[in-house]
Design an enzyme around this catalytic site. Structure first.
Site, PDB file in Angstrom:
ATOM      1  N   GLY A  49       0.811  -1.215   0.000  1.00 20.77           N
ATOM      2  CA  GLY A  49       0.000   0.000   0.000  1.00 20.77           C
ATOM      3  C   GLY A  49       0.842   1.262   0.000  1.00 20.77           C
ATOM      4  O   GLY A  49       2.032   1.226  -0.312  1.00 20.77           O
ATOM      5  N   HIS A  55       4.470   1.887  -8.025  1.00 18.84           N
ATOM      6  CA  HIS A  55       3.489   0.794  -8.015  1.00 18.84           C
ATOM      7  C   HIS A  55       2.589   0.878  -9.250  1.00 18.84           C
ATOM      8  O   HIS A  55       2.267  -0.121  -9.872  1.00 18.84           O
ATOM      9  CB  HIS A  55       2.575   0.904  -6.776  1.00 18.84           C
TER      10      HIS A  55
END
Ligand code: PAF
Length: 305
Positions: A49, A55
């Site tokens: 996260g 990402h």
């Protein structure tokens, strides 16, 4: 937490559907059976996260290569040592889901700690790859924690491909070995490190730095650049290139060098004589934050984003 299938506002006028949020391995396995039946190729992007463009570049890569993309968000306690930043690690599920919605990700796997490691959990996956130096030496037990959770994520998601960032190049070596040795049939894809314009490699941990700390953290990428420049100027002894990189970090006030090395990418052992393919690894701590970075010696850092 946002509701499953809820709509989120994006850029004012556009609205996107949130990914389906799956929280248990059983639920994911059920979905996986449907995907297998309909011949879908599943790509997995495992994350903890606090998503950033690094990402999201892996997500984009997965979307180009796979028909279904699952992003997992799980801060894995097993890979944090005592005194490390497990509790401080940034947690921002709402905004992560909104980012994934904007990118059209359909499924986000967000298991709980108890769900993945229920009472009596007694299995540890230890992979002897990626060498015993650098992150392995600095963080004993870290890669066993990574290998254990990645094995579980692969088992319940059943991906054909899984995507990891180059910044964690030793981790990529561990996961590749894991996939090979356990016949998991997963192709492990390494996406390039994404950097800010000033060279700092994107990392969820950058959020933990003050503005001044963030500025100091640039010494890691400067160290990589320095080693690359020296190499191009004709310096080839591993120890000399290592010293060049280390001294950039050592000279930065408030920054503690953890390690610098010029290594063979196949076994992460220090090289005597470097080549363009050698890897430079650096790590340092500042403001209590552990940062790592890496480059291929013969390739200048890619800065634009
Ligand atoms: O690189 C990370 O974010 C983590 O190590 C991973 C691969 C998601 C496993 O927890």
């Amino acid at each position: 937490m946002a509701e499953r299938g809820a709509r989120v506002a994006s850029g004012g006028s556009r609205a996107r559907t949130l990914p389906e949020i799956v929280t248990t391995p059983d639920e994911l396995r059920r979905l996986r059976l449907e995907w297998t039946r309909s011949g879908r190729q599943v790509g997995l992007v495992p994350t903890m996260g606090a998503l950033h463009p690094g990402h999201l570049s892996l997500v984009a890569l997965a979307q180009r290569e796979c028909s279904t993309v699952v992003v997992s968000i799980f801060i894995n306690p097993l890979q944090f040592g005592e005194g490390e930043d497990y509790l401080a690690y940034p947690r921002q599920l709402e905004s992560d889901l909104a980012l994934l919605a904007e990118r059209g990700v359909q499924v986000c796997y967000c298991p709980t700690v108890d769900g993945l490691y229920p009472d009596g959990f007694a299995t540890k996956v230890v992979v002897k790859a990626g060498g015993d130096l650098w992150e392995a030496a600095r963080r004993p037990g870290h890669f066993a924690g990574v290998a254990t959770v990645v094995a579980k994520l692969f088992a319940s998601t059943g991906p054909c491909r899984a995507y990891f960032g180059e910044k964690d190049v030793q981790q990529v070596a561990v996961v590749r070995r894991l996939a090979l040795d356990l016949d998991l049939g997963v192709e492990v894809v390494m996406g390039p490190t994404i950097r800010d314009r000033d060279g700092l490699a994107l990392s969820s941990r950058n959020q933990l730095l003050s503005a001044a700390g963030r500025e100091s953290a640039r010494c890691l990428s400067r160290a990589l650049t320095k080693a690359g420049e020296q190499f191009r100027a004709g310096v080839v002894r591993g120890v000399d290139l290592t010293r060049a990189a280390a001294s950039v970090i050592e000279q930065e006030p408030g920054v503690e060098l953890h390690y610098a090395g010029v290594v063979d990418p196949s076994d992460f052992q220090p090289v005597e004589v470097a080549s363009a393919d050698s890897r430079v690894l650096v790590s340092a701590q500042l403001e209590g934050v552990h940062l790592i970075d890496t480059s291929r010696l013969g390739s200048p850092l890619q800065l634009e984003r």
